[in-house]
Scaffold this motif. Structure first.
Motif, PDB file in Angstrom:
ATOM      1  N   UNK A 135      65.586 -40.913 -19.085  1.00 23.68           N
ATOM      2  CA  UNK A 135      66.434 -42.030 -18.680  1.00 23.68           C
ATOM      3  C   UNK A 135      65.915 -43.367 -19.203  1.00 23.68           C
ATOM      4  N   UNK A 136      64.620 -43.464 -19.410  1.00 20.79           N
ATOM      5  CA  UNK A 136      64.054 -44.708 -19.934  1.00 20.79           C
ATOM      6  C   UNK A 136      64.499 -44.963 -21.377  1.00 20.79           C
ATOM      7  N   UNK A 137      65.020 -43.935 -22.042  1.00 18.35           N
ATOM      8  CA  UNK A 137      65.488 -44.098 -23.421  1.00 18.35           C
ATOM      9  C   UNK A 137      66.969 -44.461 -23.495  1.00 18.35           C
ATOM     10  N   UNK A 138      67.646 -44.506 -22.332  1.00 21.70           N
ATOM     11  CA  UNK A 138      69.060 -44.865 -22.341  1.00 21.70           C
ATOM     12  C   UNK A 138      69.243 -46.322 -22.767  1.00 21.70           C
ATOM     13  N   UNK A 139      70.389 -46.607 -23.365  1.00 18.35           N
ATOM     14  CA  UNK A 139      70.771 -47.992 -23.614  1.00 18.35           C
ATOM     15  C   UNK A 139      71.331 -48.594 -22.324  1.00 18.35           C
ATOM     16  N   UNK A 140      70.775 -49.714 -21.916  1.00 15.02           N
ATOM     17  CA  UNK A 140      71.274 -50.445 -20.748  1.00 15.02           C
ATOM     18  C   UNK A 140      71.159 -49.638 -19.453  1.00 15.02           C
ATOM     19  N   UNK A 141      70.163 -48.796 -19.334  1.00 14.20           N
ATOM     20  CA  UNK A 141      69.988 -48.051 -18.085  1.00 14.20           C
ATOM     21  C   UNK A 141      69.585 -49.013 -16.968  1.00 14.20           C
ATOM     22  N   UNK A 142      70.336 -49.083 -15.883  1.00 11.62           N
ATOM     23  CA  UNK A 142      70.012 -50.010 -14.787  1.00 11.62           C
ATOM     24  C   UNK A 142      68.656 -49.678 -14.158  1.00 11.62           C
ATOM     25  N   UNK A 143      67.958 -50.715 -13.728  1.00 17.83           N
ATOM     26  CA  UNK A 143      66.666 -50.511 -13.082  1.00 17.83           C
ATOM     27  C   UNK A 143      66.795 -49.645 -11.837  1.00 17.83           C
ATOM     28  N   UNK A 144      67.938 -49.747 -11.153  1.00 17.82           N
ATOM     29  CA  UNK A 144      68.120 -48.967  -9.935  1.00 17.82           C
ATOM     30  C   UNK A 144      68.031 -47.468 -10.211  1.00 17.82           C
ATOM     31  N   UNK A 145      68.650 -47.020 -11.299  1.00 24.51           N
ATOM     32  CA  UNK A 145      68.590 -45.602 -11.654  1.00 24.51           C
ATOM     33  C   UNK A 145      67.165 -45.205 -11.988  1.00 24.51           C
ATOM     34  N   UNK A 146      66.496 -46.019 -12.787  1.00 24.29           N
ATOM     35  CA  UNK A 146      65.119 -45.719 -13.175  1.00 24.29           C
ATOM     36  C   UNK A 146      64.198 -45.726 -11.962  1.00 24.29           C
ATOM     37  N   UNK A 147      64.368 -46.700 -11.077  1.00 23.99           N
ATOM     38  CA  UNK A 147      63.501 -46.807  -9.902  1.00 23.99           C
ATOM     39  C   UNK A 147      63.710 -45.649  -8.935  1.00 23.99           C
ATOM     40  N   UNK A 148      64.950 -45.255  -8.745  1.00 18.68           N
ATOM     41  CA  UNK A 148      65.225 -44.128  -7.856  1.00 18.68           C
ATOM     42  C   UNK A 148      64.636 -42.832  -8.414  1.00 18.68           C
ATOM     43  N   UNK A 149      64.782 -42.641  -9.724  1.00 16.67           N
ATOM     44  CA  UNK A 149      64.239 -41.433 -10.344  1.00 16.67           C
ATOM     45  C   UNK A 149      62.726 -41.406 -10.217  1.00 16.67           C
ATOM     46  N   UNK A 150      62.097 -42.545 -10.454  1.00 13.63           N
ATOM     47  CA  UNK A 150      60.641 -42.637 -10.311  1.00 13.63           C
ATOM     48  C   UNK A 150      60.231 -42.397  -8.868  1.00 13.63           C
ATOM     49  N   UNK A 151      60.982 -42.957  -7.928  1.00 15.66           N
ATOM     50  CA  UNK A 151      60.669 -42.794  -6.502  1.00 15.66           C
ATOM     51  C   UNK A 151      60.705 -41.313  -6.111  1.00 15.66           C
ATOM     52  N   UNK A 152      61.764 -40.622  -6.499  1.00 18.72           N
ATOM     53  CA  UNK A 152      61.888 -39.201  -6.147  1.00 18.72           C
ATOM     54  C   UNK A 152      60.748 -38.409  -6.763  1.00 18.72           C
ATOM     55  N   UNK A 153      60.414 -38.692  -8.018  1.00 19.96           N
ATOM     56  CA  UNK A 153      59.342 -37.980  -8.700  1.00 19.96           C
ATOM     57  C   UNK A 153      58.013 -38.175  -7.981  1.00 19.96           C
ATOM     58  N   UNK A 154      57.717 -39.406  -7.589  1.00 18.25           N
ATOM     59  CA  UNK A 154      56.465 -39.694  -6.890  1.00 18.25           C
ATOM     60  C   UNK A 154      56.432 -39.038  -5.513  1.00 18.25           C
ATOM     61  N   UNK A 155      57.542 -39.097  -4.793  1.00 12.21           N
ATOM     62  CA  UNK A 155      57.582 -38.532  -3.452  1.00 12.21           C
ATOM     63  C   UNK A 155      57.486 -37.011  -3.477  1.00 12.21           C
ATOM     64  N   UNK A 156      57.920 -36.407  -4.575  1.00 14.23           N
ATOM     65  CA  UNK A 156      57.800 -34.951  -4.688  1.00 14.23           C
ATOM     66  C   UNK A 156      56.324 -34.542  -4.743  1.00 14.23           C
ATOM     67  N   UNK A 157      55.496 -35.345  -5.413  1.00 15.46           N
ATOM     68  CA  UNK A 157      54.059 -35.088  -5.423  1.00 15.46           C
ATOM     69  C   UNK A 157      53.499 -35.156  -3.998  1.00 15.46           C
ATOM     70  N   UNK A 158      53.918 -36.156  -3.245  1.00 14.20           N
ATOM     71  CA  UNK A 158      53.449 -36.293  -1.863  1.00 14.20           C
ATOM     72  C   UNK A 158      53.897 -35.109  -1.010  1.00 14.20           C
ATOM     73  N   UNK A 159      55.146 -34.655  -1.228  1.00 16.69           N
ATOM     74  CA  UNK A 159      55.646 -33.505  -0.477  1.00 16.69           C
ATOM     75  C   UNK A 159      54.830 -32.260  -0.808  1.00 16.69           C
ATOM     76  N   UNK A 160      54.486 -32.078  -2.066  1.00 13.92           N
ATOM     77  CA  UNK A 160      53.661 -30.933  -2.453  1.00 13.92           C
ATOM     78  C   UNK A 160      52.336 -30.956  -1.698  1.00 13.92           C
ATOM     79  N   UNK A 161      51.685 -32.116  -1.631  1.00 15.11           N
ATOM     80  CA  UNK A 161      50.411 -32.231  -0.940  1.00 15.11           C
ATOM     81  C   UNK A 161      50.557 -31.874   0.539  1.00 15.11           C
ATOM     82  N   UNK A 162      51.618 -32.398   1.163  1.00 12.64           N
ATOM     83  CA  UNK A 162      51.837 -32.113   2.573  1.00 12.64           C
ATOM     84  C   UNK A 162      52.078 -30.643   2.841  1.00 12.64           C
ATOM     85  N   UNK A 163      52.859 -29.988   1.978  1.00 13.47           N
ATOM     86  CA  UNK A 163      53.150 -28.564   2.174  1.00 13.47           C
ATOM     87  C   UNK A 163      51.897 -27.722   1.951  1.00 13.47           C
ATOM     88  N   UNK A 164      51.069 -28.095   0.974  1.00  8.73           N
ATOM     89  CA  UNK A 164      49.816 -27.372   0.730  1.00  8.73           C
ATOM     90  C   UNK A 164      48.924 -27.427   1.966  1.00  8.73           C
TER      91      UNK A 164
END
Length: 233
Positions: A135-164
């Motif tokens: 998504x970072x390679x898109x033309x005119x990709x809104x920050x909201x889309x990039x930020x949400x995608x980054x947020x979900x990716x980061x939170x998935x790491x936290x969820x993995x730790x909690x489940x472990x």
């Protein structure tokens, strides 16, 4: 150019409707301390940890829904939305031994519920990282889309730790290895054209939303079994 059609005033509405930052402030799931161990989660009770893991999974699913809707509005013409729905069978986790029917889910053990959640979480970590880079390679990709995608990716790491940690607490298992390999795994070295990349990311988002809902459902079923074993249907 991508299908970028929202006006500035519309962006204000999207911001109000779709960015639930206030939800992330309660029940944080940050297991790693400054030394990198998971002591922040091992030191709390099993019941409290399960509640935090469930809350975390709920947030991930909710934001994945919002991200799908936002992505669809921004980039996907209506006929292509139908095609993506029809292609749901191609989800990258289709080959995982995850129960899908209601009867299967009701019959599996608590141990398999937890392992199913962990398999789903771990299987999505790499694809979400790929999608974030894509998504970072898109033309005119809104920050909201990039930020949400980054947020979900980061939170998935936290969820993995909690489940472990939860698996260690509930099942007394000190090690856990999940190996996943499938021909549908995203290839990071492939650079598709813009439209192909957008459609691939859209399909990935749809699949992730479905799997995020499974994670949340399995964890809530596990919680129900801890409190009311015979009335969790």
């Amino acid at each position: 150019a991508l299908f970028y059609v929202l006006s500035v005033s519309q962006w204000g509405l999207w911001i109000l409707l779709f960015w639930p930052q206030h939800l992330t402030l309660s029940s944080p799931l940050d297991c790693r301390d400054d030394q990198g161990s998971l002591s922040r989660c091992t030191s709390i009770s099993q019941e409290k940890l399960l509640d935090r893991v469930i809350h975390h999974a709920e947030l991930i699913y909710r934001v994945s829904e919002e991200l799908c809707s936002l992505f669809e509005e921004l980039f996907i013409p209506f006929p292509f939305r139908l095609q993506s729905n029809q292609a749901a069978y191609a989800c990258i986790t289709k080959a995982l031994p995850i129960p899908s029917s209601k009867s299967e889910i009701e019959q599996i053990s608590d141990k398999w519920l937890l392992h199913s959640v962990l398999m789903l979480v771990q299987s999505w970590i790499e694809p979400l990282t790929y999608m974030q880079n894509s998504m970072e390679r898109y033309d005119h990709a809104p920050d909201m889309v990039l930020n949400k995608t980054k947020w979900v990716s980061e939170k998935l790491f936290s969820l993995e730790q909690g489940v472990v940690v939860l698996i260690k607490k509930m099942l007394d298992e000190t090690t856990l290895v999940t190996v996943y390999s499938d021909q549908n795994t995203v290839q990071n070295d492939v650079q598709p054209d813009v439209l192909e990349s957008v459609m691939r990311d859209y399909t990935l988002l749809g699949c992730f939303k479905k799997d995020a809902h499974k994670m949340e459902t399995f964890l809530k079923l596990l919680k129900c079994r801890q409190t009311d074993k015979y009335n969790c249907a």
